[in-house]
Design a protein around this motif. Sequence first.
Motif, PDB file in Angstrom:
ATOM      1  N   LYS A 158       0.833  -1.204   0.000  1.00 37.08           N
ATOM      2  CA  LYS A 158       0.000   0.000   0.000  1.00 37.08           C
ATOM      3  C   LYS A 158       0.870   1.257   0.000  1.00 37.08           C
ATOM      4  O   LYS A 158       0.659   2.169  -0.797  1.00 37.08           O
ATOM      5  CB  LYS A 158      -0.918  -0.007   1.224  1.00 37.08           C
ATOM      6  N   ARG A 169      -4.501   2.061  -8.781  1.00 39.95           N
ATOM      7  CA  ARG A 169      -5.380   0.880  -8.752  1.00 39.95           C
ATOM      8  C   ARG A 169      -4.865  -0.160  -7.757  1.00 39.95           C
ATOM      9  O   ARG A 169      -5.629  -0.707  -6.975  1.00 39.95           O
ATOM     10  CB  ARG A 169      -5.530   0.297 -10.141  1.00 39.95           C
ATOM     11  N   LYS A 227      -5.340   1.162  -4.160  1.00 39.86           N
ATOM     12  CA  LYS A 227      -6.711   1.073  -3.646  1.00 39.86           C
ATOM     13  C   LYS A 227      -7.011  -0.323  -3.094  1.00 39.86           C
ATOM     14  O   LYS A 227      -7.497  -0.463  -1.970  1.00 39.86           O
ATOM     15  CB  LYS A 227      -7.711   1.434  -4.745  1.00 39.86           C
ATOM     16  N   VAL A 228      -6.702  -1.356  -3.874  1.00 40.76           N
ATOM     17  CA  VAL A 228      -7.036  -2.711  -3.415  1.00 40.76           C
ATOM     18  C   VAL A 228      -6.109  -3.172  -2.291  1.00 40.76           C
ATOM     19  O   VAL A 228      -6.543  -3.895  -1.389  1.00 40.76           O
ATOM     20  CB  VAL A 228      -7.078  -3.734  -4.573  1.00 40.76           C
ATOM     21  N   SER A 229      -4.856  -2.747  -2.310  1.00 40.89           N
ATOM     22  CA  SER A 229      -3.956  -3.132  -1.220  1.00 40.89           C
ATOM     23  C   SER A 229      -4.329  -2.395   0.066  1.00 40.89           C
ATOM     24  O   SER A 229      -4.191  -2.943   1.163  1.00 40.89           O
ATOM     25  CB  SER A 229      -2.489  -2.921  -1.583  1.00 40.89           C
ATOM     26  N   GLU A 253      -7.428  -1.623   0.871  1.00 38.29           N
ATOM     27  CA  GLU A 253      -8.600  -2.357   1.357  1.00 38.29           C
ATOM     28  C   GLU A 253      -8.181  -3.650   2.048  1.00 38.29           C
ATOM     29  O   GLU A 253      -8.713  -3.996   3.112  1.00 38.29           O
ATOM     30  CB  GLU A 253      -9.553  -2.658   0.200  1.00 38.29           C
ATOM     31  N   LEU A 254      -7.224  -4.360   1.457  1.00 34.51           N
ATOM     32  CA  LEU A 254      -6.737  -5.597   2.080  1.00 34.51           C
ATOM     33  C   LEU A 254      -6.040  -5.295   3.398  1.00 34.51           C
ATOM     34  O   LEU A 254      -6.236  -6.013   4.389  1.00 34.51           O
ATOM     35  CB  LEU A 254      -5.793  -6.342   1.129  1.00 34.51           C
ATOM     36  N   LEU A 283     -10.578  -9.734  -1.496  1.00 37.63           N
ATOM     37  CA  LEU A 283      -9.646  -8.604  -1.589  1.00 37.63           C
ATOM     38  C   LEU A 283      -8.264  -9.074  -2.024  1.00 37.63           C
ATOM     39  O   LEU A 283      -7.600  -8.403  -2.824  1.00 37.63           O
ATOM     40  CB  LEU A 283      -9.566  -7.863  -0.259  1.00 37.63           C
ATOM     41  N   LYS A 333      -8.250  -9.464  -5.690  1.00 35.76           N
ATOM     42  CA  LYS A 333      -8.134  -8.177  -6.382  1.00 35.76           C
ATOM     43  C   LYS A 333      -6.690  -7.689  -6.373  1.00 35.76           C
ATOM     44  O   LYS A 333      -6.203  -7.150  -7.371  1.00 35.76           O
ATOM     45  CB  LYS A 333      -9.044  -7.135  -5.732  1.00 35.76           C
ATOM     46  N   VAL A 334      -6.004  -7.874  -5.248  1.00 40.81           N
ATOM     47  CA  VAL A 334      -4.592  -7.485  -5.166  1.00 40.81           C
ATOM     48  C   VAL A 334      -3.776  -8.308  -6.162  1.00 40.81           C
ATOM     49  O   VAL A 334      -2.926  -7.761  -6.872  1.00 40.81           O
ATOM     50  CB  VAL A 334      -4.044  -7.631  -3.728  1.00 40.81           C
ATOM     51  N   GLU A 348      -4.458  -6.887  -9.716  1.00 36.52           N
ATOM     52  CA  GLU A 348      -3.854  -5.568  -9.939  1.00 36.52           C
ATOM     53  C   GLU A 348      -2.331  -5.627  -9.888  1.00 36.52           C
ATOM     54  O   GLU A 348      -1.660  -4.890 -10.609  1.00 36.52           O
ATOM     55  CB  GLU A 348      -4.392  -4.540  -8.943  1.00 36.52           C
TER      56      GLU A 348
END
Length: 117
Positions: free
Chosen positions: A64, A74, A77-79, A81-82, A97, A100-101, A104
């Motif tokens: 992150k 992008r 954002k997903v990292s 959230e994780l 999640l 998604k990581v 991405e």
Amino acid sequence: MMTVKECYESMEADFEGVIGRMGSEEMVKRFALKFLDDPSYSNLEKAIQEQNAEEAFRAAHTIKGLCLNLGFDRLYKVSAELTEKLRGRELDGYEALYGKVQTEYKNTIDAIRKIEE
């Protein structure tokens, strides 16, 4: 092959913001290419495989931070959230999640590898 700016555009990343922080396209290129060698993602994979929530949190948090600094919006954002999902150091409901990581991260790495040397 792509220029750094084209790479950032293909990733929907914040090229202008990172140029503002780093000062030159050459610096952005240098650090983007260094991202390819960063062990944080493999640390995340290993921690997930070993069901080590503490290490998974640390790895996601590092990803992150790197993505924030590099303008990889992008993946940031997903990292992020994780990271928040793992903040309690428990591996409950992280799978979507993490997926998604993974997606991405692959997209980011594939784009960076196309930067002109």
